[in-house]
Each structure stands twice: as structure tokens, then as C-alpha cells.
Design a protein around this motif. Structure first.
Motif, PDB file in Angstrom:
ATOM      1  N   LEU A 113       0.792  -1.235   0.000  1.00 20.24           N
ATOM      2  CA  LEU A 113       0.000   0.000   0.000  1.00 20.24           C
ATOM      3  C   LEU A 113       0.825   1.287   0.000  1.00 20.24           C
ATOM      4  CD1 LEU A 113      -2.884  -0.989   2.429  1.00 20.24           C
ATOM      5  CD2 LEU A 113      -2.972  -0.768  -0.037  1.00 20.24           C
ATOM      6  N   PRO A 114       1.810   1.447   0.863  1.00 21.79           N
ATOM      7  CA  PRO A 114       2.523   2.726   0.874  1.00 21.79           C
ATOM      8  C   PRO A 114       3.285   3.013  -0.418  1.00 21.79           C
ATOM      9  CG  PRO A 114       3.070   1.416   2.821  1.00 21.79           C
ATOM     10  CD  PRO A 114       2.256   0.555   1.923  1.00 21.79           C
ATOM     11  N   LYS A 115       3.607   1.971  -1.186  1.00 16.01           N
ATOM     12  CA  LYS A 115       4.394   2.164  -2.407  1.00 16.01           C
ATOM     13  C   LYS A 115       3.545   2.147  -3.677  1.00 16.01           C
ATOM     14  CE  LYS A 115       8.500   0.242  -0.347  1.00 16.01           C
ATOM     15  NZ  LYS A 115       9.498  -0.821  -0.378  1.00 16.01           N
ATOM     16  N   ASP A 116       2.260   1.895  -3.547  1.00 10.12           N
ATOM     17  CA  ASP A 116       1.396   1.836  -4.728  1.00 10.12           C
ATOM     18  C   ASP A 116       0.852   3.220  -5.041  1.00 10.12           C
ATOM     19  OD1 ASP A 116       0.068   0.731  -6.856  1.00 10.12           O
ATOM     20  OD2 ASP A 116      -1.421  -0.331  -5.673  1.00 10.12           O
ATOM     21  N   ARG A 117       0.301   3.353  -6.247  1.00 17.40           N
ATOM     22  CA  ARG A 117      -0.313   4.625  -6.643  1.00 17.40           C
ATOM     23  C   ARG A 117      -1.568   4.880  -5.816  1.00 17.40           C
ATOM     24  NH1 ARG A 117      -1.692   3.634 -12.312  1.00 17.40           N
ATOM     25  NH2 ARG A 117      -3.440   4.363 -11.310  1.00 17.40           N
ATOM     26  N   ALA A 118      -1.704   6.088  -5.316  1.00 14.20           N
ATOM     27  CA  ALA A 118      -2.841   6.436  -4.456  1.00 14.20           C
ATOM     28  C   ALA A 118      -4.168   6.310  -5.196  1.00 14.20           C
ATOM     29  CB  ALA A 118      -2.669   7.845  -3.907  1.00 14.20           C
ATOM     30  N   GLY A 119      -4.211   6.706  -6.469  1.00 13.95           N
ATOM     31  CA  GLY A 119      -5.455   6.638  -7.234  1.00 13.95           C
ATOM     32  C   GLY A 119      -5.960   5.215  -7.381  1.00 13.95           C
ATOM     33  N   ARG A 120      -5.048   4.278  -7.642  1.00 13.87           N
ATOM     34  CA  ARG A 120      -5.456   2.884  -7.788  1.00 13.87           C
ATOM     35  C   ARG A 120      -5.991   2.347  -6.462  1.00 13.87           C
ATOM     36  NH1 ARG A 120      -1.724  -0.384 -10.784  1.00 13.87           N
ATOM     37  NH2 ARG A 120      -0.136   0.182  -9.278  1.00 13.87           N
ATOM     38  N   GLN A 121      -5.259   2.599  -5.390  1.00 16.62           N
ATOM     39  CA  GLN A 121      -5.699   2.071  -4.101  1.00 16.62           C
ATOM     40  C   GLN A 121      -6.995   2.725  -3.630  1.00 16.62           C
ATOM     41  OE1 GLN A 121      -4.881  -0.598  -2.457  1.00 16.62           O
ATOM     42  NE2 GLN A 121      -3.411  -1.075  -4.060  1.00 16.62           N
ATOM     43  N   ALA A 122      -7.191   3.999  -3.954  1.00 17.59           N
ATOM     44  CA  ALA A 122      -8.457   4.658  -3.595  1.00 17.59           C
ATOM     45  C   ALA A 122      -9.619   4.001  -4.338  1.00 17.59           C
ATOM     46  CB  ALA A 122      -8.392   6.150  -3.917  1.00 17.59           C
ATOM     47  N   ALA A 123      -9.427   3.696  -5.611  1.00 17.07           N
ATOM     48  CA  ALA A 123     -10.486   3.035  -6.385  1.00 17.07           C
ATOM     49  C   ALA A 123     -10.753   1.631  -5.850  1.00 17.07           C
ATOM     50  CB  ALA A 123     -10.099   2.975  -7.864  1.00 17.07           C
ATOM     51  N   LEU A 124      -9.689   0.894  -5.530  1.00 20.05           N
ATOM     52  CA  LEU A 124      -9.863  -0.464  -5.004  1.00 20.05           C
ATOM     53  C   LEU A 124     -10.508  -0.445  -3.617  1.00 20.05           C
ATOM     54  CD1 LEU A 124      -6.492  -2.032  -6.190  1.00 20.05           C
ATOM     55  CD2 LEU A 124      -8.773  -2.387  -7.169  1.00 20.05           C
ATOM     56  N   LEU A 125     -10.113   0.521  -2.788  1.00 20.78           N
ATOM     57  CA  LEU A 125     -10.726   0.650  -1.459  1.00 20.78           C
ATOM     58  C   LEU A 125     -12.213   0.969  -1.589  1.00 20.78           C
ATOM     59  CD1 LEU A 125     -10.788   0.917   1.611  1.00 20.78           C
ATOM     60  CD2 LEU A 125      -9.927   3.243   1.347  1.00 20.78           C
ATOM     61  N   ALA A 126     -12.552   1.937  -2.432  1.00 20.02           N
ATOM     62  CA  ALA A 126     -13.966   2.293  -2.628  1.00 20.02           C
ATOM     63  C   ALA A 126     -14.748   1.087  -3.137  1.00 20.02           C
ATOM     64  CB  ALA A 126     -14.087   3.468  -3.602  1.00 20.02           C
ATOM     65  N   GLY A 127     -14.151   0.334  -4.048  1.00 22.10           N
ATOM     66  CA  GLY A 127     -14.820  -0.854  -4.572  1.00 22.10           C
ATOM     67  C   GLY A 127     -15.064  -1.901  -3.499  1.00 22.10           C
ATOM     68  N   HIS A 128     -14.097  -2.106  -2.620  1.00 23.15           N
ATOM     69  CA  HIS A 128     -14.277  -3.099  -1.568  1.00 23.15           C
ATOM     70  C   HIS A 128     -15.283  -2.639  -0.506  1.00 23.15           C
ATOM     71  CE1 HIS A 128     -10.846  -5.117  -3.357  1.00 23.15           C
ATOM     72  NE2 HIS A 128     -11.282  -6.195  -2.717  1.00 23.15           N
ATOM     73  N   LEU A 129     -15.325  -1.341  -0.234  1.00 25.49           N
ATOM     74  CA  LEU A 129     -16.356  -0.829   0.682  1.00 25.49           C
ATOM     75  C   LEU A 129     -17.739  -1.045   0.073  1.00 25.49           C
ATOM     76  CD1 LEU A 129     -14.661   2.487   1.871  1.00 25.49           C
ATOM     77  CD2 LEU A 129     -14.820   0.329   3.122  1.00 25.49           C
ATOM     78  N   LEU A 130     -17.860  -0.792  -1.222  1.00 23.21           N
ATOM     79  CA  LEU A 130     -19.107  -1.041  -1.935  1.00 23.21           C
ATOM     80  C   LEU A 130     -19.442  -2.535  -1.910  1.00 23.21           C
ATOM     81  CD1 LEU A 130     -21.413  -0.015  -3.765  1.00 23.21           C
ATOM     82  CD2 LEU A 130     -19.873  -0.370  -5.703  1.00 23.21           C
ATOM     83  N   TRP A 131     -18.434  -3.387  -2.130  1.00 19.66           N
ATOM     84  CA  TRP A 131     -18.637  -4.841  -2.109  1.00 19.66           C
ATOM     85  C   TRP A 131     -19.175  -5.285  -0.742  1.00 19.66           C
ATOM     86  CZ3 TRP A 131     -16.398  -8.604   0.989  1.00 19.66           C
ATOM     87  CH2 TRP A 131     -16.659  -9.931   0.620  1.00 19.66           C
ATOM     88  N   GLY A 132     -18.562  -4.816   0.336  1.00 21.98           N
ATOM     89  CA  GLY A 132     -19.004  -5.210   1.679  1.00 21.98           C
ATOM     90  C   GLY A 132     -20.416  -4.737   1.981  1.00 21.98           C
ATOM     91  N   THR A 133     -20.735  -3.530   1.538  1.00 17.67           N
ATOM     92  CA  THR A 133     -22.084  -2.999   1.734  1.00 17.67           C
ATOM     93  C   THR A 133     -23.101  -3.827   0.958  1.00 17.67           C
ATOM     94  OG1 THR A 133     -21.173  -0.782   2.065  1.00 17.67           O
ATOM     95  CG2 THR A 133     -23.512  -0.928   1.494  1.00 17.67           C
ATOM     96  N   ALA A 134     -22.790  -4.110  -0.303  1.00 16.88           N
ATOM     97  CA  ALA A 134     -23.688  -4.929  -1.128  1.00 16.88           C
ATOM     98  C   ALA A 134     -23.827  -6.340  -0.561  1.00 16.88           C
ATOM     99  CB  ALA A 134     -23.175  -4.983  -2.569  1.00 16.88           C
ATOM    100  N   LEU A 135     -22.750  -6.873  -0.005  1.00 15.77           N
ATOM    101  CA  LEU A 135     -22.802  -8.209   0.609  1.00 15.77           C
ATOM    102  C   LEU A 135     -23.759  -8.223   1.788  1.00 15.77           C
ATOM    103  CD1 LEU A 135     -21.842 -11.131   0.991  1.00 15.77           C
ATOM    104  CD2 LEU A 135     -19.879 -10.209   2.272  1.00 15.77           C
ATOM    105  N   ALA A 136     -23.657  -7.234   2.665  1.00 11.32           N
ATOM    106  CA  ALA A 136     -24.555  -7.173   3.822  1.00 11.32           C
ATOM    107  C   ALA A 136     -26.013  -7.067   3.374  1.00 11.32           C
ATOM    108  CB  ALA A 136     -24.186  -6.000   4.731  1.00 11.32           C
ATOM    109  N   LEU A 137     -26.274  -6.214   2.390  1.00 16.24           N
ATOM    110  CA  LEU A 137     -27.639  -6.058   1.890  1.00 16.24           C
ATOM    111  C   LEU A 137     -28.152  -7.359   1.274  1.00 16.24           C
ATOM    112  CD1 LEU A 137     -27.312  -2.509   0.311  1.00 16.24           C
ATOM    113  CD2 LEU A 137     -28.509  -3.110   2.429  1.00 16.24           C
TER     114      LEU A 137
END
Length: 174
Positions: A113-137
Motif C-alpha cells: 500500500l505505501p508504495k502503490d499509486r494512491a489513485g489505484r488504491q483509492a479506487a480499489l478501497l472504494a470498490g471493496h467498501l461497496l462490495w461489503g455494503t452490497a454483501l450485507a444487503l
């Protein structure tokens, strides 16, 4: 227990479909360079440096299998009970963290994480937050036991609810 496992797998697959749509949007926006499922698939095939036939299909299958298996874990942990949406979102955060801080760097797919591009990790983080929310629903929607909201309350609290909202008496047939 088996129903919770299956519901988790189905919920995980549905949530992965939602997440995949977000990945496609992030990829088109230029945030990813290469979608993670394709990159992981390429690492398993020979000749990692150039695209291989079938890597998109293999990546998609692996992505849904991983999403379903992670969903199964939450399905088992929830034991068929309602999953609060914030718990699902936090679970998505955990999957992102262990995937991109542990798994992806260990197999050479992405830098830590500290060495990766911030934009990529932000997109992947947002996607996983969305995934977890959709999973709960999805898990909440797939539950077979649709107990009333007061079923899990302590008996004293349930009694207070009954005093406020008494159960109507049946009308005798004539």
C-alpha cells in the motif's frame, strides 16, 4: 449452517458483480492500469509479460470465486442473523486490506500500500467498501427467517413494546 454458507456465496457473487461494475468504471477512468482480476490471472499463466488468451475469463472466474468464498465466510459468521450494513462495509475494508497489503504484494501483483499509486488504491478501497455494503444487503435479503424486529430484544424490552403496541385479539367467527 449450510444455508448460511450458500447464502453467503450467493451474496458474495452478487456483491462481486456490483464491485466488478465499479472496477470497469475505474479502469475506463485510467485509475487501474490493469484490472486486478486480469492481473492475478496473468500471474498464474506462463509468459507474465504479455496478454494471454483466456486471462479475462480466468480472471473473471477467479474474481467471482474469491468474492463468493469471502461472502461465505460472512454468511457463516452471521449465522443467519441480520448483518448491519456498517459491519458489511467494515468486512469489505478487511478484505481490501488483507488482499492489497498481504496477498497482492506477496505474489508480485501490486506493490504494498505505501508504495502503490494512491489513485489505484483509492479506487480499489472504494470498490471493496461497496462490495461489503452490497454483501450485507444481499445477506439480509437472502435470510429465510424473517423474524419481527422485536424478536432479538431482551424479554423486558419486548414486554415494553407489547404494552405500547399490543397484539390485536382475534375476532371470533360468527
Amino acid at each position: 449452517m449450510m444455508r448460511n454458507l450458500v447464502n453467503g456465496a450467493v451474496g458474495g457473487a452478487l456483491a462481486t458483480a456490483v464491485y466488478s461494475a465499479m472496477l470497469m468504471a475505474a479502469d475506463r477512468a485510467g485509475l487501474l492500469e490493469e484490472p486486478p482480476p486480469r492481473r492475478f490471472a496473468r500471474l498464474t499463466l506462463s509468459g507474465r509479460d504479455k496478454p494471454r488468451r483466456g486471462e479475462n475469463v480466468l480472471g473473471t472466474i477467479a474474481h467471482f470465486a474469491f468474492g463468493s468464498s469471502c461472502g461465505s465466510m460472512l454468511g457463516l459468521l452471521s449465522a443467519g442473523q441480520r448483518v448491519p450494513v456498517p459491519i458489511g462495509t467494515a468486512y469489505g475494508l478487511l478484505v481490501w486490506y488483507f488482499g492489497y497489503q498481504g496477498l497482492a504484494p506477496s505474489i508480485g501483483a501490486y506493490p504494498p500500500l505505501p508504495k502503490d499509486r494512491a489513485g489505484r488504491q483509492a479506487a480499489l478501497l472504494a470498490g471493496h467498501l461497496l462490495w461489503g455494503t452490497a454483501l450485507a444487503l444481499a445477506l439480509n435479503r437472502l435470510r429465510t427467517e424473517k423474524a419481527p424486529m422485536t424478536a432479538g430484544l431482551a424479554p423486558r424490552a419486548r414486554e415494553q413494546v407489547r404494552r405500547i403496541m399490543p397484539t390485536p385479539e382475534p375476532v371470533p367467527a360468527r
